[in-house]
Design a protein around this motif. Structure first.
Motif, PDB file in Angstrom:
ATOM      1  N   VAL A 107      -6.569   4.659   4.152  1.00 39.08           N
ATOM      2  CA  VAL A 107      -5.800   4.107   3.037  1.00 39.08           C
ATOM      3  C   VAL A 107      -6.475   4.430   1.714  1.00 39.08           C
ATOM      4  N   GLU A 108      -7.806   4.300   1.659  1.00 40.15           N
ATOM      5  CA  GLU A 108      -8.515   4.571   0.407  1.00 40.15           C
ATOM      6  C   GLU A 108      -8.314   6.014  -0.035  1.00 40.15           C
ATOM      7  N   ALA A 109      -8.362   6.949   0.918  1.00 41.23           N
ATOM      8  CA  ALA A 109      -8.156   8.355   0.566  1.00 41.23           C
ATOM      9  C   ALA A 109      -6.754   8.579   0.004  1.00 41.23           C
ATOM     10  N   PHE A 110      -5.750   7.932   0.592  1.00 41.59           N
ATOM     11  CA  PHE A 110      -4.382   8.108   0.100  1.00 41.59           C
ATOM     12  C   PHE A 110      -4.200   7.473  -1.276  1.00 41.59           C
ATOM     13  N   LEU A 111      -4.820   6.311  -1.492  1.00 41.01           N
ATOM     14  CA  LEU A 111      -4.714   5.689  -2.813  1.00 41.01           C
ATOM     15  C   LEU A 111      -5.351   6.564  -3.884  1.00 41.01           C
ATOM     16  N   GLU A 112      -6.418   7.248  -3.525  1.00 39.45           N
ATOM     17  CA  GLU A 112      -7.150   8.060  -4.501  1.00 39.45           C
ATOM     18  C   GLU A 112      -6.515   9.423  -4.717  1.00 39.45           C
ATOM     19  N   THR A 113      -6.079  10.080  -3.635  1.00 33.55           N
ATOM     20  CA  THR A 113      -5.643  11.478  -3.739  1.00 33.55           C
ATOM     21  C   THR A 113      -4.237  11.727  -3.231  1.00 33.55           C
ATOM     22  N   GLY A 114      -3.646  10.782  -2.512  1.00 36.62           N
ATOM     23  CA  GLY A 114      -2.344  11.027  -1.912  1.00 36.62           C
ATOM     24  C   GLY A 114      -2.416  11.822  -0.625  1.00 36.62           C
ATOM     25  N   GLY A 115      -3.614  12.012  -0.069  1.00 41.42           N
ATOM     26  CA  GLY A 115      -3.771  12.783   1.159  1.00 41.42           C
ATOM     27  C   GLY A 115      -4.778  12.150   2.096  1.00 41.42           C
ATOM     28  N   LEU A 167       0.828  -1.208   0.000  1.00 41.10           N
ATOM     29  CA  LEU A 167       0.000   0.000   0.000  1.00 41.10           C
ATOM     30  C   LEU A 167       0.864   1.261   0.000  1.00 41.10           C
ATOM     31  N   THR A 168       1.938   1.222   0.764  1.00 39.84           N
ATOM     32  CA  THR A 168       2.836   2.376   0.820  1.00 39.84           C
ATOM     33  C   THR A 168       3.451   2.645  -0.548  1.00 39.84           C
ATOM     34  N   ALA A 169       3.874   1.566  -1.240  1.00 40.99           N
ATOM     35  CA  ALA A 169       4.441   1.735  -2.578  1.00 40.99           C
ATOM     36  C   ALA A 169       3.415   2.314  -3.542  1.00 40.99           C
ATOM     37  N   LEU A 170       2.156   1.910  -3.397  1.00 43.94           N
ATOM     38  CA  LEU A 170       1.121   2.416  -4.294  1.00 43.94           C
ATOM     39  C   LEU A 170       0.909   3.913  -4.128  1.00 43.94           C
ATOM     40  N   THR A 171       0.969   4.404  -2.907  1.00 42.04           N
ATOM     41  CA  THR A 171       0.746   5.843  -2.714  1.00 42.04           C
ATOM     42  C   THR A 171       1.879   6.681  -3.290  1.00 42.04           C
ATOM     43  N   ALA A 172       3.043   6.055  -3.547  1.00 42.80           N
ATOM     44  CA  ALA A 172       4.151   6.807  -4.144  1.00 42.80           C
ATOM     45  C   ALA A 172       3.799   7.325  -5.528  1.00 42.80           C
ATOM     46  N   ALA A 173       2.769   6.756  -6.166  1.00 42.50           N
ATOM     47  CA  ALA A 173       2.320   7.282  -7.459  1.00 42.50           C
ATOM     48  C   ALA A 173       1.839   8.721  -7.345  1.00 42.50           C
ATOM     49  N   HIS A 174       1.505   9.163  -6.124  1.00 40.68           N
ATOM     50  CA  HIS A 174       1.061  10.537  -5.900  1.00 40.68           C
ATOM     51  C   HIS A 174       2.224  11.463  -5.539  1.00 40.68           C
ATOM     52  N   GLY A 175       3.440  10.951  -5.547  1.00 41.80           N
ATOM     53  CA  GLY A 175       4.589  11.771  -5.203  1.00 41.80           C
ATOM     54  C   GLY A 175       5.404  11.126  -4.112  1.00 41.80           C
ATOM     55  N   PRO A 176       6.703  11.435  -4.028  1.00 39.21           N
ATOM     56  CA  PRO A 176       7.575  10.758  -3.066  1.00 39.21           C
ATOM     57  C   PRO A 176       7.252  11.057  -1.609  1.00 39.21           C
ATOM     58  N   GLY A 177       6.487  12.113  -1.326  1.00 41.79           N
ATOM     59  CA  GLY A 177       6.146  12.424   0.058  1.00 41.79           C
ATOM     60  C   GLY A 177       4.908  11.721   0.574  1.00 41.79           C
ATOM     61  N   ALA A 178       4.097  11.164  -0.338  1.00 44.25           N
ATOM     62  CA  ALA A 178       2.837  10.542   0.073  1.00 44.25           C
ATOM     63  C   ALA A 178       3.017   9.309   0.953  1.00 44.25           C
ATOM     64  N   PRO A 179       4.000   8.410   0.697  1.00 45.29           N
ATOM     65  CA  PRO A 179       4.124   7.217   1.549  1.00 45.29           C
ATOM     66  C   PRO A 179       4.325   7.533   3.024  1.00 45.29           C
ATOM     67  N   ALA A 180       5.219   8.465   3.335  1.00 40.67           N
ATOM     68  CA  ALA A 180       5.446   8.807   4.737  1.00 40.67           C
ATOM     69  C   ALA A 180       4.190   9.408   5.370  1.00 40.67           C
ATOM     70  N   LYS A 181       3.448  10.222   4.612  1.00 42.50           N
ATOM     71  CA  LYS A 181       2.208  10.803   5.143  1.00 42.50           C
ATOM     72  C   LYS A 181       1.175   9.722   5.445  1.00 42.50           C
ATOM     73  N   LEU A 182       1.102   8.708   4.573  1.00 37.92           N
ATOM     74  CA  LEU A 182       0.171   7.612   4.822  1.00 37.92           C
ATOM     75  C   LEU A 182       0.512   6.909   6.129  1.00 37.92           C
ATOM     76  N   LEU A 183       1.773   6.564   6.322  1.00 38.20           N
ATOM     77  CA  LEU A 183       2.164   5.826   7.520  1.00 38.20           C
ATOM     78  C   LEU A 183       1.991   6.684   8.769  1.00 38.20           C
ATOM     79  N   ASP A 184       2.261   7.980   8.651  1.00 36.74           N
ATOM     80  CA  ASP A 184       2.027   8.872   9.794  1.00 36.74           C
ATOM     81  C   ASP A 184       0.537   8.904  10.148  1.00 36.74           C
TER      82      ASP A 184
END
Length: 641
Positions: free
Chosen positions: A89-97, A55-72
């Motif tokens: 998780v769904e919000a991060f996969l969709e928008t990165g936020g 899941l963390t790798a998938l959010t990287a599609a929204h930019g390199p900062g998105a994975p850390a924000k998801l885990l936080d």
């Protein structure tokens, strides 16, 4: 993370299930199932840890900062005993936020489910399917691997398909988003750094990869897996997919990974895997994933020193907006180097110079070539001991504009002549890398790389010197400090050819005129010397092959000197070789009057080019030299000749 949250995540995102060997229903409590049949806590946490990496790798599609924000965000949810981790998780996969930061409709989650399970009873627009999204292909999960391609493991195919789905969704919302491919086919170049570390550069120079642990079976597969992923993902997305994949599989050996790429801007992605870094009793999966996150950062212009493998330093620097240089030091021997190029020239002053050059071409050169053929174009001049920089970006942009204008006017494709100063103490830019750079930046046209110290060009210079004497111009020539100087009619003496007493000479106006003569019909000159000297390749390819090899300076000099020695009967100024004399005479006679050569050079060379034109007139050579000179400081370009 508590068991309830873990099980909810595993249920909601079962479509991303990897090769854990754990079926989701077996990990969950079911009504009526005895407690002793439910999966133990450590199995659930191991499965959810693997899922979190994906899941963390998938959010990287929204930019390199998105994975850390998801885990936080997940860590905060866990601390607050918030059970809506699925929605986070769904919000991060969709928008990165986080939820509420941006509106979303759940399209991404529906598309992921359709990609995994098909779409019975799940209506949606066809554009949601990444396999039908333009520019964003998705790996067919059941297709056989293509011949010659590495077969991706099923779990990696699943992850690549999901990343492609998210990238496809973002492409509809954001213009100019970096997309995968098209990939220029050709063998990758692998250079050994030490026993366990290798530097990989693909044929199109879209990235450079340093892998430490390459002696081990799994480490050796990483470059091939990255190459296989490029059909569907950008190099940066592929780096994240491999990070999740390796940490999920937990191989028994350590691995260090450094990827330098140019997905819109120079960027390096670095991560390390160590055995025993997987799920552990009492270790929170979110924190474990957070501790293993890749380091992603821009590549600075001044450079950054990293460490790979057995502690050997790796330097990455961005000398120009579209160029990144990677140099890996070795305990013994010269460093190994790779270059990474942007797919197109970034918008800088070089683009303005190119537009100005195109206008000059339209006003002058195209009018001239209606009656005279443009035979060759020099798109800049590079020093092999300095590498590429803004000057080369500008020269290549201007040369490309000239070439495109000529081709639009219906001209025969002229010869691209890449000039390389090879008289430095070491080779920082290999001819192989320079050739790939020009091929990527310039329209398709024949290309030849000519080192300054070319003995073939010196052989032609010997004939032109004989021509000068035959025209009664010997009184204009004087010898001074081992070189010959000529009065061009202005009462001043200019270097005609330097170092006549040395084994090689690489400077002077006579060599410039000789190079123009070679450019008039290079194929005939190449074939003549290759046949007469019994070479396996044409002389310039033989020279560039030596310069490409990872040799110590002394070894390189010896091999170049051996090749140069074969030309000794042809390069002496005392008497021109009759065969070369006949060849030069025939080439010049066939050229007729008015053949044109175009040089794109820094304005530093403007006065020298004017002197070359004066010598052309004195020698009564049948071609003309037009020069486009540029200034990177002022973003200006002007035409001479």
């Amino acid at each position: 993370m508590d068991l309830v949250t873990a099980r909810r995540l595993l249920t909601a995102y079962a479509m991303l299930d990897g090769p854990d060997g754990l079926s989701v229903p077996d990990l969950l409590d079911a009504p009526g199932r005895p407690d002793h049949l439910c999966a133990p806590r450590d199995r659930v946490l191991r499965a959810v840890t693997g899922l979190l990496f994906r899941l963390t790798a998938l959010t990287a599609a929204h930019g390199p900062g998105a994975p850390a924000k998801l885990l936080d965000a997940l860590a905060l949810s866990s601390d607050a005993h918030d059970l809506d981790a699925v929605g986070t998780v769904e919000a991060f996969l969709e928008t990165g936020g986080r939820p509420g930061e941006a509106a979303h409709t759940g399209e991404v989650l529906r598309a992921l489910r359709r990609a995994a399970y098909g779409s019975p009873g799940t209506p949606g627009r066809g554009g949601d399917d990444p396999r039908r999204a333009p520019g964003c292909p998705s790996p067919p999960l059941t297709a056989d691997p293509q011949p010659g391609r590495t077969s991706l493991p099923p779990s990696l195919k699943t992850l690549a398909s999901a990343l492609s789905t998210i990238r496809s969704h973002r492409t509809r919302l954001i213009r100019d988003l970096p997309l995968p491919g098209p990939v220029i086919t050709g063998p990758s170049l692998g250079q050994r750094v030490d026993l366990g570390t290798v530097l990989i550069s693909p044929a199109d120079h879209a990235y450079a990869l340093v892998v430490a642990g390459a002696r081990l079976p799994y480490g050796r597969s990483i470059p091939a897996l990255l190459d296989g992923l490029r059909r569907y993902l950008t190099p940066s997305d592929a780096a994240w997919a491999l990070w999740a994949h390796v940490h999920q599989l937990q191989p028994a050996a350590a691995l260090d990974f450094l990827l330098v790429t140019h997905d819109g801007a120079p960027r390096r992605t670095r991560w390390a895997y160590r055995p025993g870094s997987g799920p552990q009793p009492g270790r929170d999966p979110v924190q474990l994933c957070r501790d293993r996150l890749p380091s992603v950062a821009p590549v600075p212009a001044h450079g950054e020193v990293l460490v790979a493998g057995a502690g050997e330093p790796v330097t990455v620097r961005a000398p120009a907006p579209g160029i990144v240089e990677v140099a890996a030091e070795r305990a013994t021997g010269a460093p190994v180097r790779a270059l990474v190029y942007a797919a197109r020239t970034p918008p800088t002053g070089s683009n303005r110079s190119a537009r100005r050059a195109a206008a000059l071409v339209a006003a002058r050169i195209t009018d001239a070539h209606r009656e005279c053929a443009v035979l060759s174009v020099v798109p800049g001049r590079v020093r092999l001991d300095r590498g590429l920089g803004p000057e080369q970006e500008t020269a290549t942009a201007v040369g490309g504009a000239v070439l495109r204008r000529l081709l639009e006017e219906g001209a025969q494709a002229p010869l691209l002549t890449a000039r390389m100063d090879d008289d430095g103490p070491f080779v920082r830019l290999t001819p192989r890398n320079y050739r790939a750079y020009l091929r990527l930046r310039l329209p398709a046209s024949p290309l030849v790389l000519v080192p300054t110290a070319s003995p073939l060009v010196r052989s032609i210079a010997a004939v032109l010197y004989a021509r000068l004497l035959a025209l009664g111009l010997g009184h204009r020539v004087q010898r001074h400090r081992g070189g010959l100087y000529i009065d061009l009619g202005d009462g001043r003496y200019w270097e005609l050819i330097g170092g006549t007493g040395e084994a090689t000479s690489s400077g002077g106006l006579l060599l410039e005129a000789a190079l123009l003569t070679y450019r008039t019909d290079p194929a005939r000159f190449d074939a003549y010397f290759q046949d007469h000297l019994g070479l396996s390749d044409d002389p310039h390819r033989a020279m560039t092959g030596i310069l490409d090899a990872a040799l110590e300076h002394e070894a390189r000099i010896r091999r170049l000197a051996a090749l140069d020695g074969k030309f000794a009967p042809f390069t002496g100024l005392a008497s021109a070789d009759p065969g070369v004399l006949a060849l030069v005479t025939d080439v010049l006679g066939r050229a007729g009057s008015g053949a044109i050569h175009i040089d794109v050079l820094d304005d530093y060379y403007a006065d020298q080019q004017q002197r070359v034109r004066a010598l052309i007139l004195l020698l009564r050579l049948p071609f003309r030299l037009l020069s486009l000179h540029y200034s990177t400081a002022r973003a200006e370009v002007f035409l001479r000749g």
